[in-house]
Design a protein around this motif. Structure first.
Motif, PDB file in Angstrom:
ATOM      1  N   ASP A  48      28.640  27.737  50.768  1.00 51.74           N
ATOM      2  CA  ASP A  48      27.214  27.989  51.015  1.00 51.74           C
ATOM      3  C   ASP A  48      26.697  29.118  50.122  1.00 51.74           C
ATOM      4  O   ASP A  48      26.634  30.279  50.531  1.00 51.74           O
ATOM      5  CB  ASP A  48      26.982  28.332  52.487  1.00 51.74           C
ATOM      6  CG  ASP A  48      27.246  27.149  53.398  1.00 51.74           C
ATOM      7  OD1 ASP A  48      26.773  26.047  53.081  1.00 51.74           O
ATOM      8  OD2 ASP A  48      27.948  27.326  54.414  1.00 51.74           O
ATOM      9  N   ASP A  52      19.720  25.442  49.903  1.00 54.33           N
ATOM     10  CA  ASP A  52      19.626  23.984  49.816  1.00 54.33           C
ATOM     11  C   ASP A  52      21.040  23.384  49.861  1.00 54.33           C
ATOM     12  O   ASP A  52      21.857  23.624  48.964  1.00 54.33           O
ATOM     13  CB  ASP A  52      18.929  23.608  48.507  1.00 54.33           C
ATOM     14  CG  ASP A  52      18.649  22.111  48.390  1.00 54.33           C
ATOM     15  OD1 ASP A  52      19.388  21.317  49.007  1.00 54.33           O
ATOM     16  OD2 ASP A  52      17.705  21.744  47.672  1.00 54.33           O
ATOM     17  N   GLN A  53      21.337  22.586  50.893  1.00 50.84           N
ATOM     18  CA  GLN A  53      22.677  22.018  51.044  1.00 50.84           C
ATOM     19  C   GLN A  53      23.016  21.012  49.943  1.00 50.84           C
ATOM     20  O   GLN A  53      24.185  20.859  49.580  1.00 50.84           O
ATOM     21  CB  GLN A  53      22.814  21.356  52.423  1.00 50.84           C
ATOM     22  CG  GLN A  53      22.962  22.343  53.565  1.00 50.84           C
ATOM     23  CD  GLN A  53      24.145  23.281  53.367  1.00 50.84           C
ATOM     24  OE1 GLN A  53      25.279  22.851  53.207  1.00 50.84           O
ATOM     25  NE2 GLN A  53      23.869  24.585  53.334  1.00 50.84           N
ATOM     26  N   GLU A  54      22.014  20.343  49.413  1.00 52.54           N
ATOM     27  CA  GLU A  54      22.276  19.417  48.304  1.00 52.54           C
ATOM     28  C   GLU A  54      22.760  20.178  47.073  1.00 52.54           C
ATOM     29  O   GLU A  54      23.645  19.711  46.351  1.00 52.54           O
ATOM     30  CB  GLU A  54      21.014  18.608  47.976  1.00 52.54           C
ATOM     31  CG  GLU A  54      20.693  17.536  49.008  1.00 52.54           C
ATOM     32  CD  GLU A  54      19.565  16.625  48.552  1.00 52.54           C
ATOM     33  OE1 GLU A  54      19.141  16.736  47.379  1.00 52.54           O
ATOM     34  OE2 GLU A  54      19.122  15.800  49.366  1.00 52.54           O
ATOM     35  N   LYS A  55      22.185  21.353  46.845  1.00 50.89           N
ATOM     36  CA  LYS A  55      22.630  22.188  45.725  1.00 50.89           C
ATOM     37  C   LYS A  55      24.057  22.680  45.958  1.00 50.89           C
ATOM     38  O   LYS A  55      24.862  22.743  45.025  1.00 50.89           O
ATOM     39  CB  LYS A  55      21.687  23.378  45.542  1.00 50.89           C
ATOM     40  CG  LYS A  55      20.356  23.041  44.893  1.00 50.89           C
ATOM     41  CD  LYS A  55      19.558  24.312  44.620  1.00 50.89           C
ATOM     42  CE  LYS A  55      18.252  24.000  43.911  1.00 50.89           C
ATOM     43  NZ  LYS A  55      17.471  25.237  43.636  1.00 50.89           N
ATOM     44  N   ASN A  56      24.362  23.040  47.204  1.00 53.11           N
ATOM     45  CA  ASN A  56      25.719  23.479  47.530  1.00 53.11           C
ATOM     46  C   ASN A  56      26.727  22.364  47.262  1.00 53.11           C
ATOM     47  O   ASN A  56      27.796  22.602  46.690  1.00 53.11           O
ATOM     48  CB  ASN A  56      25.803  23.905  49.001  1.00 53.11           C
ATOM     49  CG  ASN A  56      25.142  25.241  49.254  1.00 53.11           C
ATOM     50  OD1 ASN A  56      25.116  26.106  48.387  1.00 53.11           O
ATOM     51  ND2 ASN A  56      24.590  25.406  50.448  1.00 53.11           N
ATOM     52  N   GLN A  57      26.383  21.147  47.670  1.00 53.71           N
ATOM     53  CA  GLN A  57      27.286  20.016  47.465  1.00 53.71           C
ATOM     54  C   GLN A  57      27.453  19.713  45.979  1.00 53.71           C
ATOM     55  O   GLN A  57      28.566  19.444  45.508  1.00 53.71           O
ATOM     56  CB  GLN A  57      26.760  18.779  48.199  1.00 53.71           C
ATOM     57  CG  GLN A  57      27.706  17.582  48.172  1.00 53.71           C
ATOM     58  CD  GLN A  57      29.033  17.853  48.868  1.00 53.71           C
ATOM     59  OE1 GLN A  57      29.075  18.550  49.881  1.00 53.71           O
ATOM     60  NE2 GLN A  57      30.116  17.324  48.320  1.00 53.71           N
ATOM     61  N   ALA A  58      26.352  19.779  45.236  1.00 53.44           N
ATOM     62  CA  ALA A  58      26.415  19.520  43.794  1.00 53.44           C
ATOM     63  C   ALA A  58      27.276  20.568  43.093  1.00 53.44           C
ATOM     64  O   ALA A  58      28.064  20.245  42.189  1.00 53.44           O
ATOM     65  CB  ALA A  58      25.009  19.504  43.206  1.00 53.44           C
ATOM     66  N   HIS A  59      27.147  21.827  43.518  1.00 54.98           N
ATOM     67  CA  HIS A  59      27.954  22.912  42.951  1.00 54.98           C
ATOM     68  C   HIS A  59      29.433  22.680  43.249  1.00 54.98           C
ATOM     69  O   HIS A  59      30.298  22.837  42.374  1.00 54.98           O
ATOM     70  CB  HIS A  59      27.485  24.248  43.543  1.00 54.98           C
ATOM     71  CG  HIS A  59      28.265  25.432  43.070  1.00 54.98           C
ATOM     72  ND1 HIS A  59      29.264  26.019  43.824  1.00 54.98           N
ATOM     73  CD2 HIS A  59      28.208  26.139  41.914  1.00 54.98           C
ATOM     74  CE1 HIS A  59      29.774  27.036  43.156  1.00 54.98           C
ATOM     75  NE2 HIS A  59      29.150  27.135  41.997  1.00 54.98           N
ATOM     76  N   TYR A  60      29.722  22.273  44.483  1.00 54.46           N
ATOM     77  CA  TYR A  60      31.105  21.994  44.877  1.00 54.46           C
ATOM     78  C   TYR A  60      31.683  20.845  44.052  1.00 54.46           C
ATOM     79  O   TYR A  60      32.817  20.921  43.562  1.00 54.46           O
ATOM     80  CB  TYR A  60      31.165  21.653  46.366  1.00 54.46           C
ATOM     81  CG  TYR A  60      32.531  21.191  46.830  1.00 54.46           C
ATOM     82  CD1 TYR A  60      33.521  22.112  47.155  1.00 54.46           C
ATOM     83  CD2 TYR A  60      32.834  19.829  46.934  1.00 54.46           C
ATOM     84  CE1 TYR A  60      34.781  21.692  47.570  1.00 54.46           C
ATOM     85  CE2 TYR A  60      34.084  19.403  47.346  1.00 54.46           C
ATOM     86  CZ  TYR A  60      35.052  20.339  47.667  1.00 54.46           C
ATOM     87  OH  TYR A  60      36.293  19.913  48.066  1.00 54.46           O
ATOM     88  N   GLU A  61      30.910  19.771  43.902  1.00 54.27           N
ATOM     89  CA  GLU A  61      31.409  18.605  43.171  1.00 54.27           C
ATOM     90  C   GLU A  61      31.663  18.930  41.700  1.00 54.27           C
ATOM     91  O   GLU A  61      32.648  18.466  41.116  1.00 54.27           O
ATOM     92  CB  GLU A  61      30.422  17.438  43.290  1.00 54.27           C
ATOM     93  CG  GLU A  61      30.280  16.867  44.692  1.00 54.27           C
ATOM     94  CD  GLU A  61      31.575  16.288  45.238  1.00 54.27           C
ATOM     95  OE1 GLU A  61      32.462  15.922  44.433  1.00 54.27           O
ATOM     96  OE2 GLU A  61      31.712  16.206  46.471  1.00 54.27           O
TER      97      GLU A  61
END
Length: 310
Positions: A48, A52-61
């Motif tokens: 986290d 923005d959770q979508e940004k967090n997921q994109a960063h993780y991926e």
């Protein structure tokens, strides 16, 4: 420096990309944040970082996308070599697997390592453990090093690497577009053809189903040469009686459980022995059962050797 650290002038492309994302692996193989001075800190990965959770997921991926090449590089640093398949395909349209030595030829004992399904690639058990714990927890490197110490030749499969981007399109690798197809190809052309004296298999999760498929396709080889099969929380299915007879006595499945390590649970599908992996989470089972897996394989190899020397 340890095997998990690189100097600034030897960083791979994936390691450099990881640094751009604010992370690097320290000498203990733990993923840590880069501090404001450009040094590896003690702060672990943080999901986290944006509201923005979508940004967090994109960063993780994006971060997770660097893991395969980093692990491939570590496999090569530990003495393994890539073999590209199919052999006639251009390299950019081929997949690969790893072996030690580079050319397998009549090994006294060979270990074949098969990961599960999903995002993992050759050398990985669990991407989440690599990111949140360490390379020793989530990769196959501890298994590879122990196998080297015990005198095994090694083959590491890459059964999820089935597609390439060619001219902007996602294209299946010819004849190798499924985990089963990859495994069958490698087994026939590189395991069986190298004429091993004895073969062990370690397979995690869906790698169990891949192994059973191989056993059903090549029962004579499994009967004569495969001396031990170690599953870690493997996905299995009901075997036909002939294959069950061949593998049940030489196979054990370490499953996720709250029971202490090696506690017998029950007979699983196909009468395969099931014991506790010593951890209740699926992704931890390969790491948790590590010592028990090799104890089992060495015992099975001793039995195999005695029977074949009679």
């Amino acid at each position: 420096m340890s095997e998990y650290s690189s100097t600034s002038n030897t960083l791979s492309k994936a390691e450099k990309e990881l640094i751009k994302l604010g992370y690097a692996f320290n000498q203990a193989g733990q993923l840590r944040k880069i501090d404001k001075f450009g040094k590896v800190s003690d702060e672990p990965f943080e999901f986290d970082v944006f509201q923005d959770q979508e940004k967090n997921q994109a960063h993780y991926e994006k971060l997770a996308d660097q893991i395969p090449e980093i692990v491939y590089d570590l496999l090569e640093k530990n003495g393994l070599s890539r073999t590209y398949i199919p052999e006639t395909a251009p390299l950019e349209e081929a997949t690969f697997f790893f072996t030690s030595p580079e050319h397998l030829h009549k090994p006294k004992k060979l270990i074949v390592i098969i990961h599960g399904r999903g995002f993992v690639r050759a050398g990985q058990w669990a991407r989440s453990l690599i990111i949140n714990n360490s390379l020793d927890h989530g990769t196959q490197l501890p298994y590879i090093r122990r196998a080297q110490e015990l005198g095994y030749d090694i083959l590491v499969t890459n059964t999820n690497d089935n597609y390439r981007n060619v001219d902007g399109k996602r294209v299946p690798i010819t004849g190798l577009n499924t985990a089963a197809a990859h495994a069958i190809y490698v087994w026939e052309k590189y395991v069986m053809d190298c004429e091993p004296e004895a073969v062990a298999i370690v397979a995690h999760s869906a790698g169990g189903a891949v192994t059973l498929d191989l056993a059903q396709r090549f029962p004579d080889f499994f009967n004569k040469y495969v001396f031990g099969i170690a599953f870690t929380d493997a996905a299995l299915y009901v075997l036909n009686e002939s294959v069950k007879k061949i593998i049940s006595e030489k196979t054990c499945n370490w499953i996720a459980s709250n029971e202490p390590l090696d506690t017998e649970i029950e007979l699983g599908k196909g009468n395969i022995k099931m014991v506790s992996a010593g951890h209740n989470k699926h992704e931890w089972t390969s790491c948790s059962a590590f010592e028990s897996v090799f104890k089992f394989l060495e015992e099975k190899y001793d039995e195999f050797s005695k029977n074949h020397n009679k």
